[in-house]
Write a protein that holds these residues in place. Structure first.
Motif, PDB file in Angstrom:
ATOM      1  N   VAL A  65       0.820  -1.214   0.000  1.00  0.00           N
ATOM      2  CA  VAL A  65       0.000   0.000   0.000  1.00  0.00           C
ATOM      3  C   VAL A  65       0.855   1.265   0.000  1.00  0.00           C
ATOM      4  O   VAL A  65       0.576   2.219  -0.730  1.00  0.00           O
ATOM      5  N   ARG A  66       1.893   1.294   0.814  1.00  0.00           N
ATOM      6  CA  ARG A  66       2.741   2.490   0.874  1.00  0.00           C
ATOM      7  C   ARG A  66       3.339   2.791  -0.497  1.00  0.00           C
ATOM      8  O   ARG A  66       3.376   3.932  -0.946  1.00  0.00           O
ATOM      9  N   ARG A  68       2.128   1.917  -3.375  1.00  0.00           N
ATOM     10  CA  ARG A  68       1.087   2.321  -4.326  1.00  0.00           C
ATOM     11  C   ARG A  68       0.923   3.838  -4.306  1.00  0.00           C
ATOM     12  O   ARG A  68       0.724   4.463  -5.349  1.00  0.00           O
ATOM     13  N   ASN A  69       1.001   4.421  -3.121  1.00  0.00           N
ATOM     14  CA  ASN A  69       0.971   5.884  -3.038  1.00  0.00           C
ATOM     15  C   ASN A  69       2.153   6.492  -3.779  1.00  0.00           C
ATOM     16  O   ASN A  69       2.012   7.506  -4.476  1.00  0.00           O
ATOM     17  N   ARG A  80      -3.726   7.710  -2.755  1.00  0.00           N
ATOM     18  CA  ARG A  80      -5.060   7.169  -2.532  1.00  0.00           C
ATOM     19  C   ARG A  80      -5.254   6.699  -1.084  1.00  0.00           C
ATOM     20  O   ARG A  80      -6.356   6.735  -0.551  1.00  0.00           O
ATOM     21  N   TYR A  81      -4.171   6.255  -0.455  1.00  0.00           N
ATOM     22  CA  TYR A  81      -4.275   5.614   0.854  1.00  0.00           C
ATOM     23  C   TYR A  81      -3.730   6.523   1.945  1.00  0.00           C
ATOM     24  O   TYR A  81      -2.596   7.010   1.866  1.00  0.00           O
ATOM     25  N   GLU A  83      -2.373   7.516   5.800  1.00  0.00           N
ATOM     26  CA  GLU A  83      -1.467   6.912   6.776  1.00  0.00           C
ATOM     27  C   GLU A  83      -1.848   7.487   8.133  1.00  0.00           C
ATOM     28  O   GLU A  83      -1.270   8.466   8.600  1.00  0.00           O
ATOM     29  N   LEU A 244      -6.803  -0.539   3.666  1.00  0.00           N
ATOM     30  CA  LEU A 244      -7.009   0.709   2.926  1.00  0.00           C
ATOM     31  C   LEU A 244      -6.261   1.865   3.579  1.00  0.00           C
ATOM     32  O   LEU A 244      -6.505   3.026   3.236  1.00  0.00           O
ATOM     33  N   ASP A 245      -5.372   1.555   4.493  1.00  0.00           N
ATOM     34  CA  ASP A 245      -4.576   2.565   5.195  1.00  0.00           C
ATOM     35  C   ASP A 245      -3.161   2.030   5.321  1.00  0.00           C
ATOM     36  O   ASP A 245      -2.961   0.840   5.598  1.00  0.00           O
ATOM     37  N   VAL A 246      -2.178   2.897   5.121  1.00  0.00           N
ATOM     38  CA  VAL A 246      -0.778   2.470   5.159  1.00  0.00           C
ATOM     39  C   VAL A 246      -0.420   1.892   6.520  1.00  0.00           C
ATOM     40  O   VAL A 246       0.249   0.853   6.623  1.00  0.00           O
TER      41      VAL A 246
END
Length: 272
Positions: A65-66, A68-69, A80-81, A83, A244-246
């Motif tokens: 996820v990290r 992807r940002n 998008r996500y 932290e 959906l959150d880092v």
């Protein structure tokens, strides 16, 4: 924490992730519903991918996820996500849920760590194992890898230290293959360089040959001394599904299951 794989644009970054996953342009295109030509154009900078395409490719490349940002930023889009700090009011339900899980697992040890193995929460089972360690290892921020492998930490107490140390280092190596983190690499270099205590207590044969142990181990055990007893555990690591959150994406809950009846009996005897 994120380091560019090669180049700074979204194309070289995506190519780096694709190569690390050992996926061809054609295979990625088929997975993402695109064409190998379009993937090639994106990687070489001849085509700017849409925000949707960046996220789709990241999904099929299993990009954390990290990162992807980072891909979105490199392509000119907003992250998008979020932290969100774990102490934020929005995380109250998550914090309370993890706390209930840790307490419910007692008297067996359990803890929560982040992506660089900093201990965010732990139960009394973990506190029992850490009893008597020097203050400099227990001062915040506690780090699970440092505490375990440091020659003044748990390492001298671990009866099968060579195997357990190898397991932990291999775990970090697998993680570094998924995430390019300077902090994680620095931690790995630090703990891998720790001298291995020669405490004369390592029963290597038992760990390597389950048939020679008093009980048939079903996974590599952590065999650790505590107040003159040898306790045996096998560990299990859980992460959150589709985060959906880092912050949430990098949380891991590790629980230690007793690996033999003697450990069960002793730990249950500590329960009031």
């Amino acid at each position: 924490m994120t380091t560019a794989l090669s180049g700074t644009g979204v194309g070289p970054l995506l190519r780096g992730w694709r190569e690390r996953r050992r996926i061809s342009q054609l295979e990625l295109a088929l997975r993402a519903g695109s064409s190998a030509r379009h993937i090639s154009f994106i990687e070489t900078g001849r085509s700017r991918p849409s925000e949707e395409m960046v996220l789709r490719l990241a999904e099929h490349l299993d990009v954390p996820v990290r990162e992807r940002n980072a891909l979105l930023l490199a392509a000119g889009y907003a992250p998008r996500y979020a932290e969100t700090p774990l102490g934020d009011p929005a995380m109250e339900a998550l914090r309370e849920g993890m706390e209930r899980l840790l307490q419910g697992y007692e008297p067996y040890p359990a803890l929560v760590v982040d992506g660089t193995y900093h201990v965010l929460a732990a139960n009394r089972g973990i506190a029992m194992l850490l009893d008597g360690l020097p203050e400099h290892l227990l001062s915040p921020p506690l780090n699970a890898m440092r505490i375990t492998l440091h020659p003044e930490g748990l390492a001298p107490r671990i009866r099968n230290l060579p195997e357990w140390r190898g397991h932990l280092l291999h775990q970090m190596e697998r993680q570094m293959a998924l995430v390019r983190s300077d902090a994680l690499r620095s931690l790995y270099d630090e703990v891998a360089a720790f001298p291995v205590p020669r405490n004369g207590a390592c029963d290597v044969s038992e760990a390597m040959d389950p048939g020679s142990a008093p009980y048939p181990y079903f996974a590599l055990p952590l065999r650790i001394e505590h107040e003159g007893r040898v306790l045996s555990f096998v560990s299990s690591i859980s992460t959150f599904n589709t985060p959906l959150d880092v912050t949430v994406a990098e949380l891991a809950i590790e629980t230690f299951l007793p690996a033999d009846p003697a450990t069960v009996k002793y730990l249950q005897s500590l329960t009031p």
